[in-house]
Every structure is written in structure tokens, then in C-alpha cells.
Motif scaffolding. Sequence first.
Motif, short mmCIF file in Angstrom:
data_model
loop_
_atom_site.label_atom_id
_atom_site.label_comp_id
_atom_site.label_asym_id
_atom_site.label_seq_id
_atom_site.Cartn_x
_atom_site.Cartn_y
_atom_site.Cartn_z
N VAL A 164 -67.86 -61.88 95.00
CA VAL A 164 -67.29 -61.80 93.66
C VAL A 164 -68.30 -61.21 92.67
N LEU A 165 -67.80 -60.36 91.77
CA LEU A 165 -68.58 -59.85 90.65
C LEU A 165 -68.14 -60.58 89.39
N TYR A 166 -69.07 -61.26 88.74
CA TYR A 166 -68.80 -61.99 87.51
C TYR A 166 -69.48 -61.33 86.32
N SER A 167 -68.84 -61.42 85.17
CA SER A 167 -69.48 -61.15 83.90
C SER A 167 -69.79 -62.50 83.29
N MET A 168 -71.06 -62.72 82.96
CA MET A 168 -71.47 -64.01 82.41
C MET A 168 -72.16 -63.74 81.08
N GLY A 169 -71.56 -64.26 80.01
CA GLY A 169 -72.12 -63.98 78.70
C GLY A 169 -71.82 -65.06 77.69
N PRO A 170 -72.16 -64.78 76.43
CA PRO A 170 -72.00 -65.79 75.38
C PRO A 170 -70.55 -66.19 75.11
N ASN B 228 -67.52 -66.83 81.04
CA ASN B 228 -67.64 -66.14 82.32
C ASN B 228 -66.26 -65.69 82.77
N ARG B 229 -66.23 -64.53 83.43
CA ARG B 229 -64.96 -64.06 83.97
C ARG B 229 -65.21 -63.29 85.25
N VAL B 230 -64.19 -63.27 86.11
CA VAL B 230 -64.23 -62.51 87.35
C VAL B 230 -63.82 -61.07 87.03
N CYS B 231 -64.66 -60.13 87.43
CA CYS B 231 -64.34 -58.71 87.24
C CYS B 231 -63.79 -58.07 88.51
N TRP B 232 -64.19 -58.60 89.66
CA TRP B 232 -63.76 -58.05 90.94
C TRP B 232 -64.01 -59.10 92.01
N ALA B 233 -63.19 -59.10 93.07
CA ALA B 233 -63.38 -60.01 94.21
C ALA B 233 -62.89 -59.34 95.48
N SER B 234 -63.52 -59.68 96.60
CA SER B 234 -63.11 -59.15 97.90
C SER B 234 -61.86 -59.86 98.42
N ASN B 235 -61.49 -60.98 97.80
CA ASN B 235 -60.33 -61.78 98.23
C ASN B 235 -60.41 -62.20 99.69
N THR B 236 -61.60 -62.63 100.08
CA THR B 236 -61.83 -63.04 101.47
C THR B 236 -62.13 -64.53 101.57
N GLN B 237 -61.78 -65.32 100.55
CA GLN B 237 -62.00 -66.76 100.64
C GLN B 237 -61.24 -67.31 101.84
N GLY B 238 -61.89 -68.22 102.55
CA GLY B 238 -61.28 -68.81 103.74
C GLY B 238 -61.43 -67.95 104.99
N LEU C 69 -67.87 -49.38 93.83
CA LEU C 69 -67.03 -50.38 94.50
C LEU C 69 -66.16 -51.11 93.50
N THR C 70 -66.67 -51.33 92.29
CA THR C 70 -65.97 -52.15 91.30
C THR C 70 -65.78 -51.40 89.99
N PRO C 71 -64.88 -51.88 89.14
CA PRO C 71 -64.77 -51.32 87.80
C PRO C 71 -65.94 -51.81 86.93
N TYR C 72 -66.02 -51.30 85.70
CA TYR C 72 -67.02 -51.79 84.74
C TYR C 72 -66.81 -53.27 84.52
N CYS C 73 -67.90 -53.98 84.26
CA CYS C 73 -67.84 -55.44 84.05
C CYS C 73 -68.82 -55.78 82.94
N THR C 74 -68.40 -55.56 81.69
CA THR C 74 -69.33 -55.74 80.58
C THR C 74 -68.98 -56.86 79.62
N SER C 75 -67.78 -57.40 79.67
CA SER C 75 -67.46 -58.47 78.73
C SER C 75 -66.54 -59.49 79.36
#
Length: 149
Positions: A72-78, A81-91, A143-149
Amino acid sequence: MIARYLTTPLGLLAALTLALGLTVAAGTPAEAGLGSDYLNKGERLYQNEHIWREVAGYNNAVFVMQSDGNLVLYSMGPVGNRVCWASNTQGSGGVFVEYQHDGNLVMYNGDYRPVWSSGTAGTGGTNTNINYHGQVWVGDTALTPYCTS
């Protein structure tokens, strides 16, 4: 306790390696450096390990191999936090992700069977990294889109 290990040839080699910051080829891939924003070819992220980068001066982009098998790619800020992208491979049983020498980023389960791949073999580049926009690049391929906010 430590002195006992220094009396064996392997213990002495390990101590010298650590003291001098050397890398010894042991036939297994290296893990990404703590706090690094990239993976070199042959390096891995195991469950709960990550690479990260400060993005746009106020957020952090964090690319993490989670314990549930999801990458998972997260944006973590003031503002949160939000998920910007995930491989969707949980489990899936994914245990680690490796940036292979052929340029492919591949997740493996505990039996060393691939469960996900970026599909980037042969596309060029030398590492998997997070750019200033919070975008993960596998070699020369986004691999992923921009993840800035």
C-alpha cells in the motif's frame, strides 16, 4: 555475551562488517535501508517494512508491505492519512516484495511463490523509488498515481 561471538571467525567477520559498513554477499537479497526512499535491485520489503519520502514539504508518502499481504502507498500528513494506491492482495499470503534484477517488483508468499507483480520486467531503471510527487516508480515505469495530499 558479545565478546564470546567475537572469538569465532564468523563473529569477527560480522563485527568487522558492521563496524566498517561493508556488505557481505550471502546469497540472499538485502533489505531496504531503514528510512530509505528506494529499493535497489535485489532488495526486499518484508511485512511491516516500508520506504518513504517527504512529499511537497508537508506530507510523507509511505510505501508499505503490510502484514495482511497488501502492498500500500499512503499519504500521511497534517490533514490525516489516506490510501493512494494498493495491490489489493490482502489475504494472499504475501510475505515480502522484491525488486528483481529483471526490473519486476514481485510479491512472494511464504512458499516463495509469486502472488503479485508490477509487470515491469525489462523496462529499464535501477531502483524502485518514491518521487517528489509521492508517486512510486518501478525502474522507468510509474506504478502509482501522484500521492501528495
